[in-house]
Design a protein around this motif. Structure first.
Motif, PDB file in Angstrom:
ATOM      1  N   GLY A  87       0.836  -1.207   0.000  1.00 13.37           N
ATOM      2  CA  GLY A  87       0.000   0.000   0.000  1.00 13.37           C
ATOM      3  C   GLY A  87       0.863   1.246   0.000  1.00 13.37           C
ATOM      4  N   PRO A  88       0.292   2.346  -0.471  1.00 10.02           N
ATOM      5  CA  PRO A  88       1.090   3.560  -0.647  1.00 10.02           C
ATOM      6  C   PRO A  88       1.617   4.134   0.655  1.00 10.02           C
ATOM      7  CG  PRO A  88      -1.240   4.028  -1.025  1.00 10.02           C
ATOM      8  CD  PRO A  88      -1.106   2.540  -0.914  1.00 10.02           C
ATOM      9  N   GLN A  89       0.952   3.848   1.781  1.00  7.85           N
ATOM     10  CA  GLN A  89       1.420   4.435   3.038  1.00  7.85           C
ATOM     11  C   GLN A  89       2.733   3.830   3.514  1.00  7.85           C
ATOM     12  OE1 GLN A  89      -1.531   5.938   5.871  1.00  7.85           O
ATOM     13  NE2 GLN A  89      -2.868   4.354   5.016  1.00  7.85           N
ATOM     14  N   ALA A  90       3.181   2.773   2.850  1.00  5.74           N
ATOM     15  CA  ALA A  90       4.504   2.227   3.170  1.00  5.74           C
ATOM     16  C   ALA A  90       5.613   3.128   2.623  1.00  5.74           C
ATOM     17  CB  ALA A  90       4.638   0.809   2.617  1.00  5.74           C
ATOM     18  N   VAL A  91       5.213   4.166   1.871  1.00  5.66           N
ATOM     19  CA  VAL A  91       6.188   5.154   1.379  1.00  5.66           C
ATOM     20  C   VAL A  91       6.144   6.363   2.307  1.00  5.66           C
ATOM     21  CG1 VAL A  91       6.860   6.628  -0.558  1.00  5.66           C
ATOM     22  CG2 VAL A  91       5.780   4.380  -0.995  1.00  5.66           C
ATOM     23  N   LEU A  92       7.325   6.823   2.733  1.00  3.22           N
ATOM     24  CA  LEU A  92       7.402   7.997   3.615  1.00  3.22           C
ATOM     25  C   LEU A  92       8.327   9.053   3.011  1.00  3.22           C
ATOM     26  CD1 LEU A  92       6.737   9.323   6.405  1.00  3.22           C
ATOM     27  CD2 LEU A  92       8.845   8.262   7.252  1.00  3.22           C
ATOM     28  N   ARG A 111       2.683  17.471  -4.098  1.00  2.00           N
ATOM     29  CA  ARG A 111       1.693  16.953  -5.056  1.00  2.00           C
ATOM     30  C   ARG A 111       1.964  15.477  -5.329  1.00  2.00           C
ATOM     31  NH1 ARG A 111       1.516  21.949  -9.553  1.00  2.00           N
ATOM     32  NH2 ARG A 111       0.960  23.549  -8.015  1.00  2.00           N
ATOM     33  N   PHE A 112       3.249  15.173  -5.544  1.00  2.00           N
ATOM     34  CA  PHE A 112       3.633  13.805  -5.871  1.00  2.00           C
ATOM     35  C   PHE A 112       3.225  12.834  -4.755  1.00  2.00           C
ATOM     36  CE2 PHE A 112       6.640  10.287  -5.612  1.00  2.00           C
ATOM     37  CZ  PHE A 112       6.583   9.773  -6.900  1.00  2.00           C
ATOM     38  N   PHE A 113       3.611  13.159  -3.524  1.00  2.00           N
ATOM     39  CA  PHE A 113       3.331  12.206  -2.433  1.00  2.00           C
ATOM     40  C   PHE A 113       1.840  12.178  -2.088  1.00  2.00           C
ATOM     41  CE2 PHE A 113       7.920  13.001  -1.796  1.00  2.00           C
ATOM     42  CZ  PHE A 113       8.350  11.694  -1.948  1.00  2.00           C
ATOM     43  N   HIS A 114       1.163  13.312  -2.232  1.00  2.00           N
ATOM     44  CA  HIS A 114      -0.280  13.325  -1.971  1.00  2.00           C
ATOM     45  C   HIS A 114      -1.003  12.432  -2.982  1.00  2.00           C
ATOM     46  CE1 HIS A 114       0.099  17.463   0.232  1.00  2.00           C
ATOM     47  NE2 HIS A 114       0.526  16.445   0.954  1.00  2.00           N
ATOM     48  N   ARG A 115      -0.646  12.568  -4.246  1.00  2.00           N
ATOM     49  CA  ARG A 115      -1.298  11.775  -5.297  1.00  2.00           C
ATOM     50  C   ARG A 115      -0.975  10.294  -5.131  1.00  2.00           C
ATOM     51  NH1 ARG A 115      -2.721   8.703  -8.404  1.00  2.00           N
ATOM     52  NH2 ARG A 115      -3.296   8.860 -10.598  1.00  2.00           N
ATOM     53  N   LEU A 116       0.272  10.013  -4.694  1.00  2.00           N
ATOM     54  CA  LEU A 116       0.687   8.623  -4.474  1.00  2.00           C
ATOM     55  C   LEU A 116      -0.089   8.003  -3.316  1.00  2.00           C
ATOM     56  CD1 LEU A 116       2.918   6.455  -5.297  1.00  2.00           C
ATOM     57  CD2 LEU A 116       4.283   7.399  -3.431  1.00  2.00           C
ATOM     58  N   GLY A 117      -0.480   8.845  -2.351  1.00  2.00           N
ATOM     59  CA  GLY A 117      -1.135   8.318  -1.146  1.00  2.00           C
ATOM     60  C   GLY A 117      -0.136   7.903  -0.083  1.00  2.00           C
ATOM     61  N   ALA A 118       1.075   8.465  -0.175  1.00  2.00           N
ATOM     62  CA  ALA A 118       2.139   8.138   0.788  1.00  2.00           C
ATOM     63  C   ALA A 118       1.738   8.613   2.184  1.00  2.00           C
ATOM     64  CB  ALA A 118       3.434   8.824   0.365  1.00  2.00           C
ATOM     65  N   PRO A 337      -8.442  10.076   1.652  1.00  2.00           N
ATOM     66  CA  PRO A 337      -8.960  10.176   3.024  1.00  2.00           C
ATOM     67  C   PRO A 337      -8.411   9.050   3.889  1.00  2.00           C
ATOM     68  CG  PRO A 337     -10.751  10.266   1.392  1.00  2.00           C
ATOM     69  CD  PRO A 337      -9.502   9.958   0.637  1.00  2.00           C
ATOM     70  N   GLY A 338      -8.137   9.382   5.137  1.00  2.00           N
ATOM     71  CA  GLY A 338      -7.671   8.361   6.082  1.00  2.00           C
ATOM     72  C   GLY A 338      -6.175   8.116   6.042  1.00  2.00           C
ATOM     73  N   THR A 339      -5.442   8.899   5.277  1.00  2.00           N
ATOM     74  CA  THR A 339      -3.990   8.708   5.219  1.00  2.00           C
ATOM     75  C   THR A 339      -3.356   9.011   6.573  1.00  2.00           C
ATOM     76  OG1 THR A 339      -4.001   9.329   2.893  1.00  2.00           O
ATOM     77  CG2 THR A 339      -1.881   9.431   4.018  1.00  2.00           C
ATOM     78  N   ARG A 340      -2.453   8.148   7.008  1.00  2.00           N
ATOM     79  CA  ARG A 340      -1.825   8.349   8.328  1.00  2.00           C
ATOM     80  C   ARG A 340      -0.755   9.436   8.248  1.00  2.00           C
ATOM     81  NH1 ARG A 340       2.258   3.112   9.017  1.00  2.00           N
ATOM     82  NH2 ARG A 340       3.474   3.590   7.153  1.00  2.00           N
ATOM     83  N   THR A 341      -0.443   9.970   9.424  1.00  2.00           N
ATOM     84  CA  THR A 341       0.594  10.992   9.533  1.00  2.00           C
ATOM     85  C   THR A 341       1.690  10.467  10.447  1.00  2.00           C
ATOM     86  OG1 THR A 341      -1.019  12.742   9.242  1.00  2.00           O
ATOM     87  CG2 THR A 341       1.058  13.369  10.272  1.00  2.00           C
ATOM     88  N   ILE A 342       2.927  10.633  10.024  1.00  2.00           N
ATOM     89  CA  ILE A 342       4.066  10.212  10.841  1.00  2.00           C
ATOM     90  C   ILE A 342       4.829  11.450  11.289  1.00  2.00           C
ATOM     91  CG2 ILE A 342       6.308   9.014  10.746  1.00  2.00           C
ATOM     92  CD1 ILE A 342       4.921   6.832   9.104  1.00  2.00           C
ATOM     93  N   ASN A 343       5.111  11.518  12.583  1.00  2.00           N
ATOM     94  CA  ASN A 343       5.818  12.658  13.154  1.00  2.00           C
ATOM     95  C   ASN A 343       7.313  12.529  12.850  1.00  2.00           C
ATOM     96  OD1 ASN A 343       7.175  14.474  14.838  1.00  2.00           O
ATOM     97  ND2 ASN A 343       5.582  14.347  16.403  1.00  2.00           N
TER      98      ASN A 343
END
Ligand code: MGD
Ligand code: MGD
Ligand code: MO
Length: 676
Positions: A87-92, A111-118, A337-343
């Motif tokens: 899944g895209p959230q495995a990209v940080l 734009r790139f990471f938002h569209r990717l769903g990172a 929607p629902g994309t996680r955030t990493i500090n």
């Protein structure tokens, strides 16, 4: 910054000089010590000129060049595989302050990471605690107009090393002083700045909130408060007045380790100077209670009525007055929607064994640009263990092979500010600056924006926004329609280089109230803080690593380590510039004679500074210039320039601040011993 270029044989332009713009009302024709050496850095023999692929082990630093096409094809293929499998959230993405330009720092990349769903990155490593402290009090991180400071009748430099980290404020501080304003520093260390001040209060680290509360105690008790301003423009003055009764001067003296007489003197002088200016800065908010500390200090000018005058008030930053169109630049609408955030301050945790601590898929791909987390992030040993993970795919966009790039699978050469377009806000004044390229890219380097544009094409992102040029994005950034940006056009910036925000000059942001809080008042009582489970009224939060909060830790590690910026470096940038590194010397640790003697530490001895997280070696400088119980290790060294490969972040922790999820670099107990 003005760049002089000369035609080389062959026809290309070479930059031969950089200087400040003499017409600029704040920077006045001078550059700071490090940017003055920008050419040495730009044309450095180690500057990355070609994409590189790792051929050795992670961290070893063996690379072989490859073409841009091959590099970008490989990255796109690897990212697609990670997205497909995890899944895209495995990209940080991981970026911060390398360049703070809006185009090379927060446009095509976002734009790139938002569209990717990172995974989203919460950029907390520097300023969020204080930023939120300001928001909760005055509504936004906007304060006194720098250009008015010369008219202040008293200046407090609070947790800031102005001459090192914000030298362009200094001429204004000097102007105030020439007109008789006392200049007072509040800092546990003697610095270039404190040495120039009329008074220097060597406060115990992390206790500034208590000092501000004690000052307000005196101001209310002695009838020095501006009741009229409070009545008209503040919310919760009664609650604050009740709270500060709990902070009589004797109690505050005990907490802060400042003499009671000095606290009383400061409170009276502060209240009577009409107006008084406080430059509060980010140093004092790198502690567990950093948000509250800034909130307490930001309450002072309302209580004493200093916001009435343009030269009064507080300045933490001026950034939030710059109203660029961030939505157009970053395209938040592309975020699934629902994309996680990493500090970002907890990168060590996010990279730890699969998924630990952050929830969701493990981070399998890391794309770093404008940042050097392998040197600057807290708990460096754990960060580096994460970066060394064999199953982590790491891409680093850089100028040099930094401590982070050493661990990259692919390193991509990026342009510097002399080589690309950009537009900048300021955090020390109210001017927008255009960054025009003055030379062609060095080697095959590309702007960050272009690298992400090309990657977007390879990922099959076909929205038109992925084809916007840098100049188009500058126009989009300026076209927010906000009144502060009125009249600031690309054409005008091309003509003149910089432009003041559309604000009165000088600007007194809160003279008539107009706070950006929900109530429109200076919120001395904050409903928003209450709803977050925090004290709604300004209060004091002791340092997390302290005798109050953790006596057993304090018994084992009795010294508080502060690791602030060096005069010659910009965080970890410029450490590899020889002329600057020579001036900075080797890694040092300043320690008070009373702390050195019982440890058998003599001046010049190599010592080890450590705690349970790790340690680093440094040369001891035994001096009364640091407060007893405090040690100082300036600058964020690169591994290869330190005898043991370590730096101060071996000792810093992943603990976060009370507000904004900020890093707590200076809330850090250590012990020091002779190295051998
Ligand atoms: N030369 C140079 N300039 C820089 C930078 C750099 O690396 N080098 N970095 C830039 C960046 S990114 C930033 S964020 C700013 C940072 O610059 P500042 O906002 O000025 O913050 P720091 O340099 O972290 O700390 C400033 C002072 O706060 C003191 N301090 C630490 N803890 C406390 C405390 O609890 N109470 C009080 N009262 N004082 C305390 C430190 O001893 C230090 O002298 O500088 C910018 N400018
Ligand atoms: N112990 C301790 N740690 C700290 C601090 C401290 O005071 N003490 N300060 C903290 C603070 S305030 C901050 S802001 C952070 C800063 O941490 P970072 O944001 O990581 O800042 P730098 O260390 O300057 O590293 C920035 C990197 O970006 C690269 N760069 C510059 N321009 C560009 C560009 O256009 N493109 C690309 N691709 N790369 C570019 C530079 O070569 C450099 O290696 O560090 C934090 N860490
Ligand atoms: Mo910073």
């Amino acid at each position: 910054m003005l760049v002089t270029v000369e035609r080389e044989t062959g026809g290309s332009w070479r930059a031969v000089d950089v200087r400040g713009d003499p017409d600029h009302p704040v920077t006045r024709g001078f550059l700071c010590a490090k940017v003055d050496r920008y050419l040495e850095r730009t044309y450095h023999p180690d500057r990355l000129a070609r994409p590189l692929r790792r051929v050795g082990a992670k961290g070893e630093g063996r690379f072989a060049p490859l073409s841009w096409d091959d590099a970008l094809d490989e990255i796109a293929a690897r990212l697609k595989r990670v997205v497909h499998e995890s899944g895209p959230q495995a990209v940080l993405p991981y970026s911060y302050a390398g360049t703070m330009g809006l185009i090379q720092g927060s446009s095509m990349d976002r734009r790139f990471f938002h569209r990717l769903g990172a995974s989203l990155l919460d950029r907390t490593i520097c300023s969020t605690a204080g930023g939120v402290g300001m928001q909760m009090t005055v509504g936004q991180n906007v304060g006194t107009d720098t250009e008015a400071v010369g008219d202040a009748k008293l200046v407090v430099l609070w947790g800031t090393n102005t001459l090192t980290s914000n030298p362009h404020l200094w001429p204004l501080v000097r102007a105030a002083r020439e007109q008789g304003a006392p200049v007072i520093a509040i800092d546990p260390l003697t610095t270039r700045t404190t040495a120039q001040c009329d008074r220097h209060f060597m406060i115990r680290p992390g206790t500034d909130a208590a000092l501000a509360l004690g000052m307000m105690h005196v101001i209310f008790a002695e009838g020095l408060a501006d009741r009229d301003y409070l009545e008209r423009h503040a919310l919760g003055a009664d609650a604050l007045e009740a709270r500060v009764r709990e902070y009589p001067v004797e109690r505050v003296a005990e907490i802060t380790e400042l003499p009671a007489g000095d606290i009383r003197w400061l409170a009276r002088e502060y209240a009577r100077a009409k107006p008084a200016f406080i430059r509060v800065n980010y140093g004092l908010q790198r502690h567990a209670g950093g948000g509250m500390a800034v909130r307490c200090i930001a309450s002072l000018p309302a209580v004493a009525g200093h916001w009435r005058h343009p030269a009064g008030g507080v300045q933490l930053s001026t950034s939030a007055a710059h109203k660029f169109d961030k939505a157009a630049l970053e395209r938040f609408d592309l975020i699934p929607p629902g994309t996680r955030t990493i500090n970002m301050s907890r990168l060590a945790e996010a990279l730890a064994e699969p998924g630990a601590g952050v929830g969701g898929p493990p981070v399998r791909a890391l794309v770093v640009y404008n940042s050097n987390p392998g040197a600057v992030a807290p708990d460096r040993a754990r960060v580096r263990r994460g970066l060394a993970r064999e199953d982590l795919f790491t891409v680093v966009l850089e100028h040099f092979v930094t401590d982070t790039a050493l661990f990259a699978d692919l390193v991509l050469p990026a342009t510097t500010q002399l080589e690309h377009w950009d537009v900048h806000l300021a955090y020390g004044h109210y001017y927008v600056t255009l960054n025009r390229p003055s030379i062609a890219a060095v080697g095959d380097a590309l702007p960050n924006s272009e690298i992400f544009r090309r990657l977007a094409a390879r990922m099959g992102f076909d929205e038109p926004c992925f084809r916007d040029s840098d100049k188009q994005m500058i126009r989009q950034a300026l076209a927010s329609g906000h009144r502060h940006m009125e009249g600031i056009t690309f054409e005008r910036l091309l003509e003149h280089g910089w432009a003041r925000l559309n604000l009165p000059s000088p600007w007194a942001p809160y003279a008539e109230g107009g706070f950006a809080t929900p109530s429109g008042k200076c919120e001395l009582y904050s409903e928003r803080l209450a709803s977050r489970g925090l004290d709604p009224v300004p209060t004091y939060t002791p340092p997390r690593e302290s005798r109050e909060e953790n006596p057993s830790l304090a018994a084992r590690y009795p010294l508080a380590l502060i690791s602030p910026p060096a005069h010659q470096f910009l965080n970890s940038t410029f450490v590899n510039v020889d002329s600057l590194r020579k001036k900075a010397g080797a890694p040092t640790l300043r320690i008070h004679p009373d702390d050195a003697a019982p440890r058998a530490i003599a001046d010049g001895l190599t010592v080890r500074c450590y705690n349970d997280r790790g340690g680093f070696r440094a040369r001891a400088v035994v001096t009364v210039e640091v407060k007893r119980g405090v040690v100082q290790a300036p600058s964020i060294w690169w591994g290869k320039f330190a005898s043991d490969g370590m730096n101060a972040n071996e000792t810093t922790s992943l603990a976060l601040t009370d507000m904004g999820g900020g890093a707590t670099f200076y809330d850090n107990l250590v012990e020091v011993a002779p190295a051998d």
